[in-house]
Write a protein that holds these residues in place. Structure first.
Motif, mmCIF file in Angstrom:
data_model
loop_
_atom_site.group_PDB
_atom_site.id
_atom_site.type_symbol
_atom_site.label_atom_id
_atom_site.label_comp_id
_atom_site.label_asym_id
_atom_site.label_seq_id
_atom_site.Cartn_x
_atom_site.Cartn_y
_atom_site.Cartn_z
ATOM 1 N N MET A 154 -11.241 16.187 -29.607
ATOM 2 C CA MET A 154 -11.927 16.600 -28.780
ATOM 3 C C MET A 154 -11.192 16.659 -27.428
ATOM 4 O O MET A 154 -10.511 15.669 -27.148
ATOM 5 N N HIS A 155 -11.465 17.374 -26.669
ATOM 6 C CA HIS A 155 -10.745 17.679 -25.242
ATOM 7 C C HIS A 155 -11.312 17.084 -24.197
ATOM 8 O O HIS A 155 -12.517 17.514 -24.043
ATOM 9 N N LYS A 156 -10.610 16.214 -23.535
ATOM 10 C CA LYS A 156 -11.067 15.587 -22.404
ATOM 11 C C LYS A 156 -10.388 15.936 -21.061
ATOM 12 O O LYS A 156 -9.268 15.880 -20.960
ATOM 13 N N ASN A 157 -11.319 16.386 -20.206
ATOM 14 C CA ASN A 157 -10.725 16.701 -18.954
ATOM 15 C C ASN A 157 -10.630 15.614 -17.976
ATOM 16 O O ASN A 157 -11.548 14.764 -17.870
ATOM 17 N N HIS A 158 -9.483 15.374 -17.422
ATOM 18 C CA HIS A 158 -9.225 14.420 -16.471
ATOM 19 C C HIS A 158 -9.448 14.868 -14.913
ATOM 20 O O HIS A 158 -8.963 16.016 -14.664
ATOM 21 N N PRO A 159 -9.766 13.991 -14.090
ATOM 22 C CA PRO A 159 -9.884 14.368 -12.711
ATOM 23 C C PRO A 159 -8.498 14.809 -12.247
ATOM 24 O O PRO A 159 -7.430 14.154 -12.624
ATOM 25 N N LEU A 160 -8.325 15.530 -11.192
ATOM 26 C CA LEU A 160 -6.953 15.888 -10.780
ATOM 27 C C LEU A 160 -6.004 14.659 -10.308
ATOM 28 O O LEU A 160 -4.735 14.509 -10.769
ATOM 29 N N ALA A 161 -6.851 13.632 -9.569
ATOM 30 C CA ALA A 161 -5.577 12.646 -9.294
ATOM 31 C C ALA A 161 -5.480 11.817 -10.267
ATOM 32 O O ALA A 161 -4.224 11.392 -10.210
ATOM 33 N N GLU A 162 -6.280 11.653 -11.368
ATOM 34 C CA GLU A 162 -5.864 10.868 -12.541
ATOM 35 C C GLU A 162 -4.757 11.636 -13.404
ATOM 36 O O GLU A 162 -3.689 10.944 -13.428
ATOM 37 N N SER A 163 -4.718 13.134 -13.383
ATOM 38 C CA SER A 163 -3.652 13.871 -13.896
ATOM 39 C C SER A 163 -2.405 13.660 -13.038
ATOM 40 O O SER A 163 -1.342 13.520 -13.672
ATOM 41 N N ILE A 164 -2.445 13.542 -11.840
ATOM 42 C CA ILE A 164 -1.293 13.598 -10.790
ATOM 43 C C ILE A 164 -0.803 12.090 -11.106
ATOM 44 O O ILE A 164 0.547 11.995 -11.355
ATOM 45 N N GLY A 165 -1.677 11.087 -11.287
ATOM 46 C CA GLY A 165 -1.331 9.593 -11.520
ATOM 47 C C GLY A 165 -0.236 9.872 -12.697
ATOM 48 O O GLY A 165 0.894 9.054 -12.835
ATOM 49 N N TYR A 166 -0.795 10.288 -13.803
ATOM 50 C CA TYR A 166 -0.093 10.479 -15.010
ATOM 51 C C TYR A 166 1.347 10.996 -14.904
ATOM 52 O O TYR A 166 2.411 10.705 -15.574
ATOM 53 N N ALA A 167 1.347 12.304 -14.322
ATOM 54 C CA ALA A 167 2.424 12.731 -13.900
ATOM 55 C C ALA A 167 3.560 12.015 -13.209
ATOM 56 O O ALA A 167 4.794 12.116 -13.406
ATOM 57 N N LEU A 168 3.250 11.326 -12.230
ATOM 58 C CA LEU A 168 4.121 10.685 -11.411
ATOM 59 C C LEU A 168 4.510 9.417 -12.268
ATOM 60 O O LEU A 168 5.466 8.865 -11.867
ATOM 61 N N GLU A 169 3.692 8.740 -13.059
ATOM 62 C CA GLU A 169 4.191 7.726 -14.075
ATOM 63 C C GLU A 169 5.244 8.280 -14.835
ATOM 64 O O GLU A 169 6.222 7.595 -15.016
ATOM 65 N N GLY A 170 5.091 9.457 -15.400
ATOM 66 C CA GLY A 170 6.067 9.961 -16.257
ATOM 67 C C GLY A 170 7.378 10.156 -15.378
ATOM 68 O O GLY A 170 8.707 9.984 -15.990
ATOM 69 N N LEU A 171 7.492 10.729 -14.076
ATOM 70 C CA LEU A 171 8.658 10.852 -13.295
ATOM 71 C C LEU A 171 9.388 9.539 -13.193
ATOM 72 O O LEU A 171 10.486 9.435 -13.373
ATOM 73 N N LYS A 172 8.255 8.460 -12.897
ATOM 74 C CA LYS A 172 8.973 7.078 -12.545
ATOM 75 C C LYS A 172 9.661 6.647 -13.813
ATOM 76 O O LYS A 172 10.689 5.947 -13.789
ATOM 77 N N PHE A 173 9.154 6.818 -15.031
ATOM 78 C CA PHE A 173 9.708 6.415 -16.296
ATOM 79 C C PHE A 173 10.930 6.999 -16.445
ATOM 80 O O PHE A 173 11.831 6.514 -16.854
ATOM 81 N N ALA A 174 11.315 8.310 -16.148
ATOM 82 C CA ALA A 174 12.335 9.086 -16.435
ATOM 83 C C ALA A 174 13.336 8.622 -15.421
ATOM 84 O O ALA A 174 14.354 8.413 -15.914
ATOM 85 N N PHE A 175 12.985 8.350 -14.344
ATOM 86 C CA PHE A 175 14.040 7.854 -13.365
ATOM 87 C C PHE A 175 14.535 6.254 -13.623
ATOM 88 O O PHE A 175 15.733 6.295 -13.388
ATOM 89 N N ILE A 176 13.727 5.597 -13.983
ATOM 90 C CA ILE A 176 13.737 4.278 -14.428
ATOM 91 C C ILE A 176 14.652 3.921 -15.841
ATOM 92 O O ILE A 176 15.632 3.434 -15.770
ATOM 93 N N GLU A 177 14.173 4.975 -16.757
ATOM 94 C CA GLU A 177 14.645 4.507 -18.070
ATOM 95 C C GLU A 177 16.154 5.762 -18.406
ATOM 96 O O GLU A 177 16.740 5.423 -19.127
ATOM 97 N N GLY A 178 15.893 6.716 -17.646
ATOM 98 C CA GLY A 178 16.685 7.771 -17.831
ATOM 99 C C GLY A 178 17.857 7.882 -17.086
ATOM 100 O O GLY A 178 17.982 8.155 -15.808
ATOM 101 N N ARG A 179 19.199 7.686 -17.671
ATOM 102 C CA ARG A 179 20.328 7.336 -16.955
ATOM 103 C C ARG A 179 20.855 8.803 -16.691
ATOM 104 O O ARG A 179 21.244 9.208 -15.308
ATOM 105 N N ASN A 180 20.747 9.899 -17.591
ATOM 106 C CA ASN A 180 21.043 11.294 -16.792
ATOM 107 C C ASN A 180 20.203 11.772 -15.977
ATOM 108 O O ASN A 180 20.450 12.596 -15.177
ATOM 109 N N PHE A 181 18.558 11.529 -16.080
ATOM 110 C CA PHE A 181 18.050 11.946 -14.935
ATOM 111 C C PHE A 181 18.308 11.392 -13.543
ATOM 112 O O PHE A 181 18.415 12.278 -12.634
#
Length: 80
Positions: free
Chosen positions: A1-28
């Motif tokens: 089932m497809h769940k639509n997230h509010p835009l703010a929540e989606s942006i929050g997930y995207a920013l969490e991913g960028l934060k993870f990549a910056f903290i964990e990713g040496r190459n990033f």
């Protein structure tokens, strides 16, 4: 089932991913460092708008590919 997230929540997930990549990713981190260096050189050398556009597009592609690579590595680490 497809769940639509509010835009703010989606942006929050995207920013969490960028934060993870910056903290964990040496190459990033390295690629962000080079982006900063290239940007500073662009300012010093007073490059043209077309050259700025090229830097922005190429940098975006490099960072996007690094994020995809990080996501794949994370999934493989979870599975193995």
């Amino acid at each position: 089932m497809h769940k639509n997230h509010p835009l703010a929540e989606s942006i929050g997930y995207a920013l969490e991913g960028l934060k993870f990549a910056f903290i964990e990713g040496r190459n990033f981190k390295i690629q962000i460092g080079f982006l900063i260096l290239v940007s500073l050189l662009g300012i010093v050398l007073k490059i043209s708008s077309i050259q700025w556009l090229a830097i922005i597009l190429i940098s975006a592609v490099v960072l996007i590919l690094e994020l995809i690579n990080t996501a794949i590595e994370t999934v493989v680490d979870m599975v193995s």
